[in-house]
Each structure stands twice: as structure tokens, then as C-alpha cells.
Design a protein around this motif. Sequence first.
Motif, mmCIF file in Angstrom:
data_model
loop_
_atom_site.group_PDB
_atom_site.id
_atom_site.type_symbol
_atom_site.label_atom_id
_atom_site.label_comp_id
_atom_site.label_asym_id
_atom_site.label_seq_id
_atom_site.Cartn_x
_atom_site.Cartn_y
_atom_site.Cartn_z
ATOM 1 N N LYS A 103 -44.954 -33.669 -43.756
ATOM 2 C CA LYS A 103 -44.702 -33.454 -45.180
ATOM 3 C C LYS A 103 -43.443 -34.155 -45.670
ATOM 4 O O LYS A 103 -43.196 -34.222 -46.877
ATOM 5 C CB LYS A 103 -44.558 -31.952 -45.462
ATOM 6 C CG LYS A 103 -45.791 -31.128 -45.150
ATOM 7 C CD LYS A 103 -45.498 -29.651 -45.382
ATOM 8 C CE LYS A 103 -46.707 -28.783 -45.064
ATOM 9 N NZ LYS A 103 -46.387 -27.333 -45.237
ATOM 10 N N THR A 105 -40.461 -36.569 -46.894
ATOM 11 C CA THR A 105 -40.367 -37.788 -47.699
ATOM 12 C C THR A 105 -39.240 -38.688 -47.192
ATOM 13 O O THR A 105 -39.136 -39.836 -47.607
ATOM 14 C CB THR A 105 -40.108 -37.451 -49.179
ATOM 15 O OG1 THR A 105 -38.947 -36.627 -49.285
ATOM 16 C CG2 THR A 105 -41.299 -36.709 -49.764
ATOM 17 N N TYR A 106 -38.424 -38.145 -46.292
ATOM 18 C CA TYR A 106 -37.285 -38.893 -45.757
ATOM 19 C C TYR A 106 -37.059 -38.410 -44.328
ATOM 20 O O TYR A 106 -36.901 -37.211 -44.086
ATOM 21 C CB TYR A 106 -36.050 -38.624 -46.621
ATOM 22 C CG TYR A 106 -34.764 -39.294 -46.175
ATOM 23 C CD1 TYR A 106 -34.258 -40.411 -46.842
ATOM 24 C CD2 TYR A 106 -34.023 -38.787 -45.107
ATOM 25 C CE1 TYR A 106 -33.065 -41.002 -46.456
ATOM 26 C CE2 TYR A 106 -32.834 -39.374 -44.720
ATOM 27 C CZ TYR A 106 -32.358 -40.481 -45.389
ATOM 28 O OH TYR A 106 -31.181 -41.065 -45.006
ATOM 29 N N ARG A 155 -47.894 -43.090 -49.653
ATOM 30 C CA ARG A 155 -46.442 -43.030 -49.873
ATOM 31 C C ARG A 155 -45.795 -42.513 -48.589
ATOM 32 O O ARG A 155 -45.524 -41.314 -48.454
ATOM 33 C CB ARG A 155 -46.110 -42.113 -51.043
ATOM 34 C CG ARG A 155 -46.589 -42.621 -52.384
ATOM 35 C CD ARG A 155 -46.056 -41.743 -53.500
ATOM 36 N NE ARG A 155 -44.591 -41.743 -53.536
ATOM 37 C CZ ARG A 155 -43.867 -40.910 -54.287
ATOM 38 N NH1 ARG A 155 -44.471 -40.005 -55.039
ATOM 39 N NH2 ARG A 155 -42.553 -40.976 -54.268
ATOM 40 N N PRO A 157 -42.997 -41.726 -45.625
ATOM 41 C CA PRO A 157 -41.597 -41.329 -45.722
ATOM 42 C C PRO A 157 -40.680 -42.509 -45.432
ATOM 43 O O PRO A 157 -41.018 -43.386 -44.632
ATOM 44 C CB PRO A 157 -41.461 -40.254 -44.635
ATOM 45 C CG PRO A 157 -42.514 -40.618 -43.626
ATOM 46 C CD PRO A 157 -43.664 -41.154 -44.438
ATOM 47 N N ARG A 217 -36.050 -34.583 -44.959
ATOM 48 C CA ARG A 217 -35.869 -34.200 -46.357
ATOM 49 C C ARG A 217 -37.226 -34.169 -47.039
ATOM 50 O O ARG A 217 -38.141 -34.898 -46.668
ATOM 51 C CB ARG A 217 -34.942 -35.184 -47.065
ATOM 52 C CG ARG A 217 -33.522 -35.187 -46.518
ATOM 53 C CD ARG A 217 -32.639 -36.197 -47.225
ATOM 54 N NE ARG A 217 -31.317 -36.265 -46.623
ATOM 55 C CZ ARG A 217 -30.396 -37.177 -46.934
ATOM 56 N NH1 ARG A 217 -30.668 -38.102 -47.852
ATOM 57 N NH2 ARG A 217 -29.220 -37.168 -46.336
ATOM 58 N N PHE A 218 -37.327 -33.327 -48.064
ATOM 59 C CA PHE A 218 -38.597 -33.089 -48.740
ATOM 60 C C PHE A 218 -38.398 -33.126 -50.253
ATOM 61 O O PHE A 218 -37.279 -33.006 -50.747
ATOM 62 C CB PHE A 218 -39.160 -31.722 -48.327
ATOM 63 C CG PHE A 218 -39.235 -31.514 -46.839
ATOM 64 C CD1 PHE A 218 -40.361 -31.854 -46.127
ATOM 65 C CD2 PHE A 218 -38.147 -30.989 -46.151
ATOM 66 C CE1 PHE A 218 -40.426 -31.683 -44.758
ATOM 67 C CE2 PHE A 218 -38.191 -30.803 -44.779
ATOM 68 C CZ PHE A 218 -39.328 -31.149 -44.081
ATOM 69 N N ASP A 219 -39.500 -33.260 -50.963
ATOM 70 C CA ASP A 219 -39.430 -33.249 -52.419
ATOM 71 C C ASP A 219 -39.071 -31.867 -52.947
ATOM 72 O O ASP A 219 -38.289 -31.732 -53.887
ATOM 73 C CB ASP A 219 -40.767 -33.691 -53.018
ATOM 74 C CG ASP A 219 -40.979 -35.191 -52.911
ATOM 75 O OD1 ASP A 219 -39.975 -35.926 -52.837
ATOM 76 O OD2 ASP A 219 -42.152 -35.626 -52.888
ATOM 77 N N ASP A 220 -39.657 -30.822 -52.333
ATOM 78 C CA ASP A 220 -39.524 -29.479 -52.907
ATOM 79 C C ASP A 220 -38.980 -28.428 -51.947
ATOM 80 O O ASP A 220 -38.818 -27.276 -52.344
ATOM 81 C CB ASP A 220 -40.892 -28.998 -53.430
ATOM 82 C CG ASP A 220 -41.472 -29.942 -54.462
ATOM 83 O OD1 ASP A 220 -40.728 -30.317 -55.383
ATOM 84 O OD2 ASP A 220 -42.652 -30.309 -54.333
ATOM 85 N N GLU A 223 -33.780 -29.262 -46.808
ATOM 86 C CA GLU A 223 -33.679 -30.169 -45.670
ATOM 87 C C GLU A 223 -33.618 -29.360 -44.375
ATOM 88 O O GLU A 223 -33.187 -28.202 -44.371
ATOM 89 C CB GLU A 223 -32.422 -31.033 -45.780
ATOM 90 C CG GLU A 223 -32.387 -31.916 -47.009
ATOM 91 C CD GLU A 223 -31.071 -32.667 -47.125
ATOM 92 O OE1 GLU A 223 -30.506 -33.040 -46.077
ATOM 93 O OE2 GLU A 223 -30.600 -32.854 -48.260
#
Length: 286
Positions: A103, A105-106, A155, A157, A217-220, A223
Motif C-alpha cells: 500500500k 506510496t514511498y 502508480r 511507490p 509512507r502512505f497517502d492516508d 508512516e
Amino acid sequence: MNLSVVRINELDPSASPLDFYGSELRRLREGAGLNQAELGGCIFCTGSLVGQVETAKKVPTREFSERVDAALGTDGMFSRLVGLVLRSQLPSWFQAYAEMEAKATYISTFQVQLVYGLLQTQDYARAVLATGMPSNLDDLVAARMERQRVLERERPPLTLVTLDEAALHRPIGSREIMREQLQHLLSCQQRRWVRIQVLPYSAGEHSGLDGSFNLLRFDDDPEIVYTEDMIAGHMTANPETIREASLRYANLQAAALSVEDSADLITRVMEERYGDDPGPDERAVA
């Protein structure tokens, strides 16, 4: 009475993703009016293999799942489900991290001994996983390869990898496996969302001497920091731990070679240590 029939009738689809996969395969195969041998003929495998998957005795591969979807017209259901099945084969303590990794994004990771799992070749991963002498080595390798699909999504990460130079020199498997692995790292460098830096021996002491760690790290979601010891893995979202890990990672990046110089070093090690010169075949002993 056929024991395999008894076993499949007793299959509890709620017991695990593998059991659910098997029960759904049986239900939809029978709904299509096919026996196991007939479905096997459609997807280029034996009816026995179909039966083993239906009774949760065999873990399906992604290729098997894609062929079943095509044969039964199931609109990608088994291709989606197989990811859960393969993840369930990972050690129980690692499954939660794998779910979060999928899940993220980083991703930023510092690795001391080994190439990060998302960047490992299949042969390198097999050699690494074999050191634990597992009984389900093929399933673990398939699960690790499945994890890497996160880098293929629409998309992916942003993945920042800092490798200690030791990871390039440590011979895992064989010279050929190491050469292929280092070449794969160079190929990964071509991906826009992947950046690989090498922390050279010349850096001396550094902020990662305590060992490898990953930052997600995540969108929502908050961390997290992930670390491992000899027995298990540990995740935390503690703000102070996140702050400390972020500072350490920034220091490691600053001490590491640039992406371009790192690629040059990887190339040099690949050619000089694992090139065509026969030399001794160095293998991992751990």
C-alpha cells in the motif's frame, strides 16, 4: 470411496486464502461442466494438479491463475485472489509488513547484507531463502516475486534504496546468480521511481551500523518503520522512532555515492568480481 473427494467436500473456504481459492476453483469448474482433467487440458497442466489446488494441497502460481481465468471466463478473479494466497505463504510475522508495503506510496530502505527483496532476482531470492531450510521453498520464492508486483502498478511507490557495499560483494548462490543480480540492479536504475545508492566502504562508520531498516509512507496512514532481528520483524508508527529513522536515513543518503556513481560501482563489482574470468566459484556459506 475416493479420499480426495472426501477432502474437498470438507474444505473450509474460510480457513485461509488458499482454502478459499480451492473451493472457488472447484465451484466454478463444476459450474462450467468440466472435470479436473478437462480443465487441466484447457490450461496445459494435469488434472492431478487441478485437484491438488482444489484441495489446498498445492499453492497456485500466477500463471496457473491467469490461465484458469481465461479458461473459465472469471474476469480476472483468480489472478486477483492469487496475490492473497501467495502472501499467506509468507511467515506470519512478515505478512502484516508485506500488506503495508503493498500500500505504500514511498519506500526508503537501508540494507546491510542483502539486496532489498523488491529488487531481488528469482535465483538470488531462492538462494537467500534456502538458507532457512524451509519445507515450502518454492512457495516462498513465488511469494517474494509476487511482492515485487508493487513496482509494476500504474502508480508505483517512490522507492529509494541505499545498499551497503558489502551487499554487492557478498556471494549469494553463485557467480552467475550474482552477476545477474547486479545486472538487475542496473536495470532497476532505469525505472523513474527507483533510485539506488551504494554506501561505500570508504564511508567508514555511519548511522546505519545498527542494521537494516525500512521506512514506509502512505497517502492516508501514519508512516511506519520496519526492522528485523534473527527471529521476527517489528513495525512501529511511534513518532519519535520515525523521526530518528528519517534522520538516520538522510545521513546515509548523504554519505552514499550518487545514483550515477553507484551504478558505476555496481558495474565495476559485477565485471571484476563476477565477470567472465572463471576464478573460484564463491558461494554463500551462511
